[in-house]
Every structure is written in structure tokens, then in C-alpha cells.
Design a protein around this motif. Structure first.
Motif, PDB file in Angstrom:
ATOM      1  N   ILE A  92      23.695 -81.074  -4.109  1.00 31.60           N
ATOM      2  CA  ILE A  92      22.813 -81.473  -3.009  1.00 31.60           C
ATOM      3  C   ILE A  92      22.989 -80.528  -1.827  1.00 31.60           C
ATOM      4  CG2 ILE A  92      22.306 -83.305  -1.351  1.00 31.60           C
ATOM      5  CD1 ILE A  92      23.230 -85.293  -3.549  1.00 31.60           C
ATOM      6  N   GLY A  93      24.246 -80.189  -1.526  1.00 31.24           N
ATOM      7  CA  GLY A  93      24.477 -79.216  -0.464  1.00 31.24           C
ATOM      8  C   GLY A  93      23.817 -77.883  -0.777  1.00 31.24           C
ATOM      9  N   ASP A  94      23.932 -77.419  -2.035  1.00 27.31           N
ATOM     10  CA  ASP A  94      23.291 -76.171  -2.441  1.00 27.31           C
ATOM     11  C   ASP A  94      21.778 -76.242  -2.251  1.00 27.31           C
ATOM     12  OD1 ASP A  94      25.736 -75.125  -3.181  1.00 27.31           O
ATOM     13  OD2 ASP A  94      25.491 -75.582  -5.324  1.00 27.31           O
ATOM     14  N   ALA A  95      21.199 -77.391  -2.613  1.00 28.61           N
ATOM     15  CA  ALA A  95      19.745 -77.541  -2.511  1.00 28.61           C
ATOM     16  C   ALA A  95      19.267 -77.462  -1.061  1.00 28.61           C
ATOM     17  CB  ALA A  95      19.321 -78.876  -3.127  1.00 28.61           C
ATOM     18  N   VAL A  96      20.023 -78.084  -0.162  1.00 27.47           N
ATOM     19  CA  VAL A  96      19.655 -78.025   1.257  1.00 27.47           C
ATOM     20  C   VAL A  96      19.791 -76.607   1.775  1.00 27.47           C
ATOM     21  CG1 VAL A  96      20.268 -78.813   3.573  1.00 27.47           C
ATOM     22  CG2 VAL A  96      20.250 -80.434   1.668  1.00 27.47           C
ATOM     23  N   LEU A  97      20.865 -75.904   1.381  1.00 23.71           N
ATOM     24  CA  LEU A  97      21.078 -74.523   1.821  1.00 23.71           C
ATOM     25  C   LEU A  97      19.963 -73.620   1.311  1.00 23.71           C
ATOM     26  CD1 LEU A  97      24.932 -74.173   1.329  1.00 23.71           C
ATOM     27  CD2 LEU A  97      23.694 -74.094   3.492  1.00 23.71           C
ATOM     28  N   THR A  98      19.537 -73.806   0.072  1.00 20.29           N
ATOM     29  CA  THR A  98      18.458 -72.994  -0.493  1.00 20.29           C
ATOM     30  C   THR A  98      17.188 -73.165   0.327  1.00 20.29           C
ATOM     31  OG1 THR A  98      19.370 -73.148  -2.721  1.00 20.29           O
ATOM     32  CG2 THR A  98      17.031 -72.621  -2.531  1.00 20.29           C
ATOM     33  N   ARG A  99      16.853 -74.393   0.667  1.00 20.73           N
ATOM     34  CA  ARG A  99      15.625 -74.645   1.423  1.00 20.73           C
ATOM     35  C   ARG A  99      15.766 -74.272   2.900  1.00 20.73           C
ATOM     36  NH1 ARG A  99      16.306 -77.045  -2.941  1.00 20.73           N
ATOM     37  NH2 ARG A  99      14.593 -77.727  -4.300  1.00 20.73           N
ATOM     38  N   LEU A 100      16.997 -74.288   3.396  1.00 17.22           N
ATOM     39  CA  LEU A 100      17.229 -73.827   4.756  1.00 17.22           C
ATOM     40  C   LEU A 100      16.887 -72.341   4.890  1.00 17.22           C
ATOM     41  CD1 LEU A 100      18.399 -75.018   7.441  1.00 17.22           C
ATOM     42  CD2 LEU A 100      20.605 -74.063   6.753  1.00 17.22           C
TER      43      LEU A 100
END
Length: 351
Positions: A343-351
Motif C-alpha cells: 500500500i505504501g508503494d502504491a501511494v508512492l507510485t501515484r505521488l
């Protein structure tokens, strides 16, 4: 800019780690100071809020807090239990105003305990007073006239305590839909009657904001019957604790609700505050990668907005979270199988 990072117990370190990754990715030049708190602090230093941890907090512009609570500490005297750390921070730092936004993210309407068409209307902020009420009133045990053991907790508020939280609620409403619903139990509690009297007086200073009063039992009912009615909900410590947890299930999961605890102290960048997810330490899933870090990441966004004056960065984080959720990156509490770091990776990708 300095942030005190207090991960705490259970899933606290896991969700805090993901929020710190998001903050670091923005490259804002923020100095992070880590310190133990809660059960972890007790085991290492003999107290849930060590003097060194409090000093780190006092020297910061804001606090990013994980969660406290450890079953190993349940038998300790009350003043040594992990939960006393958060109460101690609120008292020592005069953090009296708790802001808890509750909004259904697009695509998650069906995850709510309410019908999707009702859940879709939820967009509110609960403004909860933190320093008074039964949590801080006189309490103890005694023997009554019949010789029975009796527990007591005194509920009380002063005029100034109600005034300052009411001003926070009205100012919050001015930046939203300009509606405040003050929740009390004035039909049976003198404390609530004082609360209502003072809120009515403060409301006169905000003619652009509509005010209504609602008994807490009716407010709990309306929160599931017609949640779209609410904009800013103003209430005391006990009622706010209950209603904000109820709101978490209305939006789909307690793992999505962020919070800010603000005081009167102004730093060079904004209002000093403590930011934390409203969920607990969840020791039953700690260390398994099952925790939902979204609420902590959203708490970090609130921190950037309110305490560091970095609203554009906060907007970016919130948009990245919304995008990840819309794309189906869901943790177990939302019916998915995404793990904490994913989930953290997913937020970072979209950030």
C-alpha cells in the motif's frame, strides 16, 4: 522543520514507517526525530512517556504518532499503562482540539456499513474537545451508604474550555460548508447545558455559520440515517470519542480515518499539533504486514497542512491515497489483500 516521530506499539511502527516514506519522498527538508512511547517506552525506560521523549516532542514543530497499547502491560498501575502516553502528551502540550475528518473515498461506497447511496454523501469533520470531560475529571472508588463498592468519574467543563473548542469548530466550518452541529445531552446533564449556553454565545461571533444543537443519542442515529446532513460536528471528549469511531464504520474502515490534535501554540510554520490514525495498536496483527497505513499517511498530510504550512504537499498525498484506493489497492479491512508495504508503494507510485 522538525517532526517528532513516535511509532509506539503493535502496528504503530509499521504504519508510521509507510507515512515517513511518503513524507521523505516529497523531499521537503524535514528533520525527523524518533523516540519511544507507550508500551515500548515502558519496557525500555520504565515509563510510557519518558522525559526524553517529551523533550523531543516539545522541541518539534509537530508529532507524527503511531498507536499505543500492549497486552503485556494490561496489569500495570494505570499511570504506567501505554495509553497514558497519549493522555500525557495532550496534557503537557495543551492539545485541546481534535479534528477527525470522515469522508467516503470514490469507489469505496459499498465498503461502508451503510447503503452505498447514503455513504456516498458523507463529508464531515468531527471537532472533539480533548482536555476535559470524564477523562480528566476527578475519579476513583468509594464505599456508598449501603456499604457497596462504587466507582465514580466527574464530568465537567469550564466556560473557557468550551469557548476555545467552539472557536475551532466555527473557524473550521468557515473553510467548509459553514454549518456546525453542536452535540450534547443538555436535557439531562448540567455539563451539557453549560456547553450549549457557551456555544450559543460563541456562535454570535460567526454570523456566516449556521448553528444547530443535537442530543448525542439523536446524533448517533442521524449519523447512520442521514450522515450527509453533517458538516462540522462539535462535541465533548466522551461523545466525540464514540461518534468518531462510529463515523469510521460509516466510511468503510477505521483504517482510513486520520486525526489532528491541535493546541494554542503557534510555531514558525503553523499550529503545533499531534497527528495520528484513530485506530489502535491492533496487537493481534502486529508484524504480519496486514495493517492498513492509509490513516497514518493521511494524518501525515494533515500534519503538513496544519503545522508546517505545506498545503500543496498535503493535497498531493491525499490525491495519491485517493488514486490508490480508486485503483483497488485495498487492505484486508477493506476486503482486499494488499499488504502494508504494498500500500505504501502504491501511494508512492501515484505521488
Amino acid at each position: 522543520m522538525k517532526i517528532a516521530v513516535l511509532p509506539g506499539d503493535g502496528i504503530g511502527p509499521e504504519v508510521t514507517h509507510e507515512a515517513v516514506r511518503v513524507i521523505a519522498a516529497l523531499d521537503l527538508g524535514i528533520d525527523l526525530q524518533w523516540a519511544p512511547v507507550g508500551g515500548a517506552a515502558y519496557k525500555a525506560h520504565g515509563h510510557p512517556l519518558p522525559a526524553d521523549t517529551l523533550a523531543v516532542a516539545q522541541a518539534s514543530d509537530a508529532i507524527l504518532f503511531g498507536a499505543v497499547g500492549d497486552p503485556d502491560c494490561d496489569a500495570l498501575d494505570r499511570h504506567l499503562r501505554p495509553e497514558q502516553a497519549i493522555l500525557g502528551l495532550r496534557k503537557a502540550l495543551t492539545l485541546f482540539a481534535n479534528l477527525r475528518p470522515a469522508q467516503v473515498f470514490a469507489g469505496l461506497e459499498a465498503r461502508s456499513a451503510l447503503r452505498p447511496e447514503i455513504a456516498a454523501l458523507i463529508d464531515m469533520v468531527i471537532v472533539r474537545e480533548l482536555n476535559g470531560d470524564v477523562y480528566f475529571g476527578e475519579k476513583g472508588f468509594r464505599t456508598n451508604a449501603a456499604g457497596e463498592r462504587e466507582g465514580y468519574d466527574v464530568m465537567s467543563y469550564s466556560t473557557s474550555e468550551v469557548e476555545r473548542i467552539a472557536h475551532v469548530a466555527f473557524r473550521t466550518a468557515q473553510g467548509r460548508k459553514r454549518r456546525v452541529c453542536s452535540v450534547d445531552k443538555a436535557n439531562v446533564l448540567e455539563t451539557s447545558q453549560l456547553w450549549r449556553d457557551v456555544v450559543i454565545e460563541v456562535a454570535r461571533a460567526y454570523p456566516d455559520v449556521a448553528i444547530e444543537h443535537m442530543y448525542v443519542d439523536n446524533a448517533a442515529m442521524q449519523l447512520v440515517k442521514n450522515p450527509g446532513h453533517f458538516d462540522v460536528v462539535l462535541t465533548g471528549n466522551l461523545f466525540g470519542d464514540i461518534l468518531s469511531d462510529q463515523a469510521s464504520m460509516c466510511v468503510g474502515s477505521i483504517g482510513l480515518l486520520a486525526s489532528a490534535s491541535l493546541g494554542a501554540h503557534q510555531t514558525a510554520h503553523g499550529t503545533f499539533g499531534l497527528y495520528e490514525p484513530i485506530h489502535g495498536s491492533a496487537p493481534d496483527i502486529a508484524g504480519q504486514g496486514l495493517a492498513n497505513p492509509m490513516a497514518t499517511i493521511l494524518s501525515a498530510a494533515m500534519l503538513l497542512r496544519h503545522s508546517l504550512g505545506l498545503a500543496p504537499a498535503a493535497d498531493r498525498i491525499e490525491a495519491a491515497v485517493a488514486a490508490a484506493l480508486a485503483d483497488g489497492v485495498l487492505s484486508r479491512d477493506l476486503g482486499g489483500n494488499a499488504r502494508t508495504t504494498e500500500i505504501g508503494d502504491a501511494v508512492l507510485t501515484r505521488l
